[in-house]
Design a protein around this motif. Sequence first.
Motif, PDB file in Angstrom:
ATOM      1  N   LEU A  63     -53.061 -48.919   4.164  1.00  0.00           N
ATOM      2  CA  LEU A  63     -54.518 -48.978   4.285  1.00  0.00           C
ATOM      3  C   LEU A  63     -54.888 -47.770   5.433  1.00  0.00           C
ATOM      4  CD1 LEU A  63     -55.176 -52.700   4.677  1.00  0.00           C
ATOM      5  CD2 LEU A  63     -55.636 -51.123   2.652  1.00  0.00           C
ATOM      6  N   ASP A  64     -56.161 -47.192   5.414  1.00  0.00           N
ATOM      7  CA  ASP A  64     -56.413 -46.232   6.247  1.00  0.00           C
ATOM      8  C   ASP A  64     -55.408 -45.151   6.524  1.00  0.00           C
ATOM      9  OD1 ASP A  64     -58.665 -47.573   6.998  1.00  0.00           O
ATOM     10  OD2 ASP A  64     -57.920 -48.968   8.020  1.00  0.00           O
ATOM     11  N   SER A  65     -54.950 -44.537   5.218  1.00  0.00           N
ATOM     12  CA  SER A  65     -53.786 -43.759   5.490  1.00  0.00           C
ATOM     13  C   SER A  65     -54.114 -42.378   6.144  1.00  0.00           C
ATOM     14  CB  SER A  65     -53.236 -43.244   4.394  1.00  0.00           C
ATOM     15  OG  SER A  65     -54.345 -42.815   3.374  1.00  0.00           O
ATOM     16  N   THR A  66     -55.296 -41.817   6.164  1.00  0.00           N
ATOM     17  CA  THR A  66     -55.856 -40.731   6.785  1.00  0.00           C
ATOM     18  C   THR A  66     -55.497 -40.808   8.327  1.00  0.00           C
ATOM     19  OG1 THR A  66     -57.603 -40.261   4.995  1.00  0.00           O
ATOM     20  CG2 THR A  66     -57.667 -39.231   7.191  1.00  0.00           C
ATOM     21  N   ALA A  67     -55.973 -42.112   8.711  1.00  0.00           N
ATOM     22  CA  ALA A  67     -55.659 -42.214  10.505  1.00  0.00           C
ATOM     23  C   ALA A  67     -54.342 -42.488  10.653  1.00  0.00           C
ATOM     24  CB  ALA A  67     -56.574 -43.354  10.777  1.00  0.00           C
ATOM     25  N   ASN A  68     -53.619 -43.352   9.710  1.00  0.00           N
ATOM     26  CA  ASN A  68     -52.283 -43.511   9.882  1.00  0.00           C
ATOM     27  C   ASN A  68     -51.279 -42.452   9.752  1.00  0.00           C
ATOM     28  OD1 ASN A  68     -51.973 -46.532  10.922  1.00  0.00           O
ATOM     29  ND2 ASN A  68     -52.894 -46.878   9.040  1.00  0.00           N
ATOM     30  N   GLY A  69     -51.907 -41.012   9.333  1.00  0.00           N
ATOM     31  CA  GLY A  69     -50.996 -40.154   9.321  1.00  0.00           C
ATOM     32  C   GLY A  69     -50.384 -39.569  10.616  1.00  0.00           C
ATOM     33  N   ILE A  70     -51.176 -40.175  11.783  1.00  0.00           N
ATOM     34  CA  ILE A  70     -50.814 -39.999  13.206  1.00  0.00           C
ATOM     35  C   ILE A  70     -49.118 -40.219  13.289  1.00  0.00           C
ATOM     36  CG2 ILE A  70     -51.572 -42.014  14.027  1.00  0.00           C
ATOM     37  CD1 ILE A  70     -51.617 -38.901  15.972  1.00  0.00           C
ATOM     38  N   LEU A  71     -48.787 -41.345  12.601  1.00  0.00           N
ATOM     39  CA  LEU A  71     -47.586 -41.836  12.497  1.00  0.00           C
ATOM     40  C   LEU A  71     -46.290 -40.968  12.094  1.00  0.00           C
ATOM     41  CD1 LEU A  71     -48.168 -45.705  11.091  1.00  0.00           C
ATOM     42  CD2 LEU A  71     -48.289 -44.748  13.742  1.00  0.00           C
ATOM     43  N   GLY A  72     -46.759 -39.980  11.283  1.00  0.00           N
ATOM     44  CA  GLY A  72     -45.752 -39.058  10.655  1.00  0.00           C
ATOM     45  C   GLY A  72     -45.567 -37.503  11.427  1.00  0.00           C
ATOM     46  N   VAL A  79     -57.246 -36.971  14.708  1.00  0.00           N
ATOM     47  CA  VAL A  79     -58.318 -38.048  14.717  1.00  0.00           C
ATOM     48  C   VAL A  79     -58.036 -39.535  13.855  1.00  0.00           C
ATOM     49  CG1 VAL A  79     -60.781 -38.501  13.978  1.00  0.00           C
ATOM     50  CG2 VAL A  79     -60.001 -36.240  14.447  1.00  0.00           C
ATOM     51  N   CYS A  80     -57.889 -40.454  14.593  1.00  0.00           N
ATOM     52  CA  CYS A  80     -57.460 -41.650  14.054  1.00  0.00           C
ATOM     53  C   CYS A  80     -58.835 -42.489  14.177  1.00  0.00           C
ATOM     54  CB  CYS A  80     -56.442 -42.394  15.100  1.00  0.00           C
ATOM     55  SG  CYS A  80     -54.919 -41.928  15.118  1.00  0.00           S
ATOM     56  N   ALA A  81     -59.659 -42.395  13.064  1.00  0.00           N
ATOM     57  CA  ALA A  81     -60.723 -42.759  12.718  1.00  0.00           C
ATOM     58  C   ALA A  81     -60.639 -43.373  11.787  1.00  0.00           C
ATOM     59  CB  ALA A  81     -62.128 -41.700  13.007  1.00  0.00           C
ATOM     60  N   THR A  82     -61.704 -44.569  11.566  1.00  0.00           N
ATOM     61  CA  THR A  82     -61.680 -45.259   9.869  1.00  0.00           C
ATOM     62  C   THR A  82     -63.251 -45.866   9.838  1.00  0.00           C
ATOM     63  OG1 THR A  82     -61.205 -47.453  11.136  1.00  0.00           O
ATOM     64  CG2 THR A  82     -59.429 -46.201  10.190  1.00  0.00           C
ATOM     65  N   GLU A 109     -51.186 -36.181   7.348  1.00  0.00           N
ATOM     66  CA  GLU A 109     -52.302 -35.618   6.667  1.00  0.00           C
ATOM     67  C   GLU A 109     -52.479 -34.125   7.031  1.00  0.00           C
ATOM     68  OE1 GLU A 109     -54.426 -36.945   4.375  1.00  0.00           O
ATOM     69  OE2 GLU A 109     -52.970 -38.881   4.267  1.00  0.00           O
ATOM     70  N   ILE A 110     -52.597 -33.541   6.072  1.00  0.00           N
ATOM     71  CA  ILE A 110     -53.008 -31.836   6.483  1.00  0.00           C
ATOM     72  C   ILE A 110     -54.354 -31.696   7.228  1.00  0.00           C
ATOM     73  CG2 ILE A 110     -54.345 -31.284   4.500  1.00  0.00           C
ATOM     74  CD1 ILE A 110     -51.529 -29.104   4.736  1.00  0.00           C
ATOM     75  N   ASN A 111     -55.284 -32.559   6.954  1.00  0.00           N
ATOM     76  CA  ASN A 111     -56.325 -32.420   7.942  1.00  0.00           C
ATOM     77  C   ASN A 111     -56.422 -32.862   9.190  1.00  0.00           C
ATOM     78  OD1 ASN A 111     -57.132 -31.176   5.371  1.00  0.00           O
ATOM     79  ND2 ASN A 111     -58.867 -32.380   5.030  1.00  0.00           N
ATOM     80  N   LYS A 112     -55.277 -33.769   9.470  1.00  0.00           N
ATOM     81  CA  LYS A 112     -54.815 -34.511  10.528  1.00  0.00           C
ATOM     82  C   LYS A 112     -56.401 -35.418  10.995  1.00  0.00           C
ATOM     83  CE  LYS A 112     -51.730 -31.461  11.171  1.00  0.00           C
ATOM     84  NZ  LYS A 112     -50.344 -31.762  10.733  1.00  0.00           N
TER      85      LYS A 112
END
Length: 318
Positions: A41-50, A85-88, A164-167
């Motif tokens: 869920l919210d993989s765009t924001a959770n891209g911070i984990l990678g 950006v960790c936004a949802t 995520e490429i767009n961070k």
Amino acid sequence: MKKYLKLVWRLLSFALVLLLLMLGASLIFQPKDNSKDAGMLDSTANGILGEPENSIDALIIGDSEAYSAFVPLTIWAESGITSYVCATSAQILCYSYEFLEKTFERQQPRVVMLETNVIYRAFSASDILTQKLSEKLSVFRYHDRWKTLSLRDWSFGVDLSSTEINKGYIYNNAVSPASTDGYMKSSKFSESFSRENEKYVRMMKEFCDANGAKFVLVSSPSTKNWNMPRHNAVEKLANELGIEYLDMNLMRKQIPINWKLETKDKGDHLNYSGATKVSVFLASYLEKTELFKDKRNDKNFSQWHDAVRQFNEDIGKS
């Protein structure tokens, strides 16, 4: 007495078995990586984990206002400063706090920025309980995944290397003009927010202090969501906390948003053109803190140049 003890023992045994079952189910239902395809869920924001360990300079947290207004790749291109950006959508502050905590498990950002629209989104005690349970026992967050479980989910290993490429930024360049009638009209009134919301902002400030990060409140440009009563209330809180507050709605010269062309939905959110102006300003602001080194010539960060090229190709930018 013996009957009472037996009852207590049965209740404790039942609770223990239930907990073990939930722990086991959580291991199975937890997505096995942090990508959207894996069910995160919210993989765009959770891209911070990678992101590589200790590679992010600045963290931005918030709701859709944040992922529409801040473009980390533009900040990078302008300054060589890394951000995420960790936004949802419709984020509430107890979820914001979760992103703050889990980011610091692998990162040490020097600046943390909270987009202030979340301060005006109410949440309840049950929301907090659900949030805490979901954080500790993923079966509460991912119970719907039973429909898509695969053989891979029966292994307990989790790979959090996806990013995520767009961070964390979500691109949109639609145009839907906004009216500016009454926008940021002078007012002495303040629009209050809940004590629970204030509590979480203070908790975020304390967490940042304890971890050596500068905590900043920022209001991105929005004719629909922002006004002087809200500005006054947030400014008062920032003064009480002794932190900076950047209200971009008042920075007409530094961030000259064209509300006829640079909003995607009548002033609710910025489009890419407006977000670029915000991000250029933010890059300059971060540079002036003198907390960061320009990493554009650092070979260890060459992937950021690759991300910029890929992003420009994806949006058809020459």
